[in-house]
Scaffold this motif. Sequence first.
Motif, mmCIF file in Angstrom:
data_model
loop_
_atom_site.group_PDB
_atom_site.id
_atom_site.type_symbol
_atom_site.label_atom_id
_atom_site.label_comp_id
_atom_site.label_asym_id
_atom_site.label_seq_id
_atom_site.Cartn_x
_atom_site.Cartn_y
_atom_site.Cartn_z
ATOM 1 N N PHE A 173 -2.250 -0.930 -6.008
ATOM 2 C CA PHE A 173 -1.370 -1.255 -4.883
ATOM 3 C C PHE A 173 -1.525 -0.263 -3.729
ATOM 4 O O PHE A 173 -0.916 -0.432 -2.679
ATOM 5 C CB PHE A 173 0.096 -1.299 -5.335
ATOM 6 N N VAL A 174 -2.317 0.767 -3.927
ATOM 7 C CA VAL A 174 -2.497 1.828 -2.934
ATOM 8 C C VAL A 174 -3.882 1.702 -2.304
ATOM 9 O O VAL A 174 -4.890 1.739 -3.013
ATOM 10 C CB VAL A 174 -2.347 3.213 -3.600
ATOM 11 N N ARG A 175 -3.916 1.576 -0.986
ATOM 12 C CA ARG A 175 -5.209 1.485 -0.289
ATOM 13 C C ARG A 175 -5.908 2.844 -0.275
ATOM 14 O O ARG A 175 -7.047 2.965 -0.689
ATOM 15 C CB ARG A 175 -5.026 0.978 1.138
ATOM 16 N N ASP A 176 -5.223 3.869 0.230
ATOM 17 C CA ASP A 176 -5.801 5.211 0.331
ATOM 18 C C ASP A 176 -5.386 6.004 -0.904
ATOM 19 O O ASP A 176 -4.291 6.569 -0.964
ATOM 20 C CB ASP A 176 -5.326 5.882 1.616
ATOM 21 N N LYS A 177 -6.257 6.040 -1.875
ATOM 22 C CA LYS A 177 -5.922 6.599 -3.179
ATOM 23 C C LYS A 177 -5.979 8.131 -3.231
ATOM 24 O O LYS A 177 -5.317 8.748 -4.052
ATOM 25 C CB LYS A 177 -6.821 5.983 -4.236
ATOM 26 N N ALA A 178 -6.748 8.763 -2.357
ATOM 27 C CA ALA A 178 -6.939 10.218 -2.416
ATOM 28 C C ALA A 178 -5.626 11.000 -2.338
ATOM 29 O O ALA A 178 -5.423 11.920 -3.145
ATOM 30 C CB ALA A 178 -7.926 10.678 -1.349
ATOM 31 N N PRO A 179 -4.716 10.702 -1.402
ATOM 32 C CA PRO A 179 -3.454 11.473 -1.383
ATOM 33 C C PRO A 179 -2.631 11.315 -2.665
ATOM 34 O O PRO A 179 -2.016 12.280 -3.133
ATOM 35 C CB PRO A 179 -2.696 10.902 -0.172
ATOM 36 N N VAL A 180 -2.643 10.141 -3.261
ATOM 37 C CA VAL A 180 -1.919 9.923 -4.518
ATOM 38 C C VAL A 180 -2.580 10.707 -5.641
ATOM 39 O O VAL A 180 -1.908 11.353 -6.452
ATOM 40 C CB VAL A 180 -1.836 8.420 -4.859
ATOM 41 N N LEU A 181 -3.897 10.697 -5.678
ATOM 42 C CA LEU A 181 -4.605 11.447 -6.722
ATOM 43 C C LEU A 181 -4.380 12.947 -6.581
ATOM 44 O O LEU A 181 -4.316 13.657 -7.585
ATOM 45 C CB LEU A 181 -6.088 11.094 -6.713
ATOM 46 N N ALA A 182 -4.213 13.442 -5.348
ATOM 47 C CA ALA A 182 -3.890 14.860 -5.148
ATOM 48 C C ALA A 182 -2.518 15.173 -5.747
ATOM 49 O O ALA A 182 -2.337 16.223 -6.387
ATOM 50 C CB ALA A 182 -3.926 15.208 -3.660
ATOM 51 N N LEU A 183 -1.547 14.277 -5.570
ATOM 52 C CA LEU A 183 -0.220 14.462 -6.170
ATOM 53 C C LEU A 183 -0.308 14.444 -7.698
ATOM 54 O O LEU A 183 0.312 15.269 -8.373
ATOM 55 C CB LEU A 183 0.741 13.378 -5.686
ATOM 56 N N VAL A 184 -1.058 13.498 -8.229
ATOM 57 C CA VAL A 184 -1.229 13.385 -9.678
ATOM 58 C C VAL A 184 -1.871 14.647 -10.228
ATOM 59 O O VAL A 184 -1.440 15.191 -11.256
ATOM 60 C CB VAL A 184 -2.065 12.131 -10.021
ATOM 61 N N HIS A 185 -2.903 15.128 -9.548
ATOM 62 C CA HIS A 185 -3.615 16.342 -9.970
ATOM 63 C C HIS A 185 -2.642 17.511 -10.114
ATOM 64 O O HIS A 185 -2.695 18.262 -11.097
ATOM 65 C CB HIS A 185 -4.707 16.652 -8.945
ATOM 66 N N LYS A 186 -1.723 17.653 -9.160
ATOM 67 C CA LYS A 186 -0.751 18.754 -9.183
ATOM 68 C C LYS A 186 0.249 18.618 -10.328
ATOM 69 O O LYS A 186 0.791 19.620 -10.796
ATOM 70 C CB LYS A 186 0.013 18.814 -7.863
ATOM 71 N N MET A 187 0.516 17.398 -10.764
ATOM 72 C CA MET A 187 1.486 17.185 -11.844
ATOM 73 C C MET A 187 0.930 17.549 -13.217
ATOM 74 O O MET A 187 1.693 17.831 -14.137
ATOM 75 C CB MET A 187 1.925 15.721 -11.881
ATOM 76 N N LEU A 188 -0.374 17.526 -13.350
ATOM 77 C CA LEU A 188 -1.007 17.763 -14.645
ATOM 78 C C LEU A 188 -1.234 19.247 -14.890
ATOM 79 O O LEU A 188 -1.561 20.000 -13.979
ATOM 80 C CB LEU A 188 -2.358 17.047 -14.712
ATOM 81 N N LYS A 189 -1.102 19.650 -16.138
ATOM 82 C CA LYS A 189 -1.469 21.013 -16.494
ATOM 83 C C LYS A 189 -3.002 21.107 -16.475
ATOM 84 O O LYS A 189 -3.689 20.066 -16.494
ATOM 85 C CB LYS A 189 -0.892 21.390 -17.859
ATOM 86 N N PRO A 190 -3.565 22.307 -16.445
ATOM 87 C CA PRO A 190 -5.031 22.413 -16.515
ATOM 88 C C PRO A 190 -5.547 21.671 -17.749
ATOM 89 O O PRO A 190 -4.966 21.764 -18.826
ATOM 90 C CB PRO A 190 -5.274 23.916 -16.631
ATOM 91 N N ASP A 228 9.060 6.959 -5.984
ATOM 92 C CA ASP A 228 7.823 6.365 -5.494
ATOM 93 C C ASP A 228 6.686 7.335 -5.808
ATOM 94 O O ASP A 228 6.663 8.450 -5.273
ATOM 95 C CB ASP A 228 7.950 6.144 -3.979
ATOM 96 N N PHE A 229 5.758 6.934 -6.652
ATOM 97 C CA PHE A 229 4.692 7.848 -7.070
ATOM 98 C C PHE A 229 3.716 8.189 -5.940
ATOM 99 O O PHE A 229 2.872 9.067 -6.108
ATOM 100 C CB PHE A 229 3.943 7.330 -8.300
ATOM 101 N N THR A 230 3.826 7.534 -4.801
ATOM 102 C CA THR A 230 2.960 7.876 -3.668
ATOM 103 C C THR A 230 3.537 9.040 -2.860
ATOM 104 O O THR A 230 2.926 9.476 -1.887
ATOM 105 C CB THR A 230 2.716 6.673 -2.739
ATOM 106 N N LYS A 231 4.684 9.543 -3.288
ATOM 107 C CA LYS A 231 5.326 10.688 -2.646
ATOM 108 C C LYS A 231 5.535 11.786 -3.700
ATOM 109 O O LYS A 231 5.539 11.500 -4.889
ATOM 110 C CB LYS A 231 6.662 10.261 -2.046
ATOM 111 N N PRO A 232 5.707 13.034 -3.264
ATOM 112 C CA PRO A 232 5.892 14.107 -4.260
ATOM 113 C C PRO A 232 7.082 13.844 -5.187
ATOM 114 O O PRO A 232 8.137 13.391 -4.759
ATOM 115 C CB PRO A 232 6.146 15.343 -3.380
ATOM 116 N N ILE A 233 6.858 14.118 -6.462
ATOM 117 C CA ILE A 233 7.878 13.997 -7.512
ATOM 118 C C ILE A 233 7.919 15.341 -8.227
ATOM 119 O O ILE A 233 6.878 15.953 -8.463
ATOM 120 C CB ILE A 233 7.521 12.872 -8.516
ATOM 121 N N ASP A 234 9.086 15.786 -8.600
ATOM 122 C CA ASP A 234 9.234 17.083 -9.250
ATOM 123 C C ASP A 234 8.843 16.989 -10.726
ATOM 124 O O ASP A 234 9.693 17.030 -11.612
ATOM 125 C CB ASP A 234 10.674 17.584 -9.082
ATOM 126 N N LEU A 235 7.552 16.844 -10.952
ATOM 127 C CA LEU A 235 6.991 16.850 -12.300
ATOM 128 C C LEU A 235 5.809 17.814 -12.296
ATOM 129 O O LEU A 235 5.006 17.800 -11.360
ATOM 130 C CB LEU A 235 6.497 15.460 -12.705
#
Length: 173
Positions: A95-112, A74-81
């Motif tokens: 499909f996500v109402r509160d997008k900020a927590p998901v975007l924080a997870l996405v941000h962490k998955m990306l390299k600089p 579930d991409f709305t929860k932490p994934i080891d990427l």
Amino acid sequence: MDHADHVRLLRGGVTRGGTWADLGAGTGAFTLALAELVGPDGDVIAVDRDRGALRDLEHALRPGGATVRSIAADFTKPIDLASLDGIVMANSLHFVRDKAPVLALVHKMLKPSGRLLLVEYDADRGNAWVPHPMSFETWRVLADANGFAETRKLASVPSRFLGRIFSAESVRA
């Protein structure tokens, strides 16, 4: 939309090679486009919580593209990427109402300077099937507020649902 539309929506934000993820991949329409664009020197990780959809994707893979593997999560929860070159979220963030927590997870998955490609209905009001879409302008503001920069529209295509679909690229700031 067909495969050519999927490729057209992603093309301006994808470079050859690298490691990418497709969050909310479903049966893989955009995963297949991404694999084609990344090419044989790249890797694509398809993430979806529906294992059946991921099995359908695995049967639809085409030769000549990136190596594709799938993760049932579930991409709305932490994934080891981590340290991804890019992430595609095509018709999944609405499909996500509160997008900020998901975007924080996405941000962490990306390299600089990693890239987030969003494909979304260009509307700020949804319906039962697309509950929380956002227009490009709304996305630009949300991206800036959540650690992304240089947001630009890549392409758009007409849609019989909610008028248009756009794609945008945002860079991890």
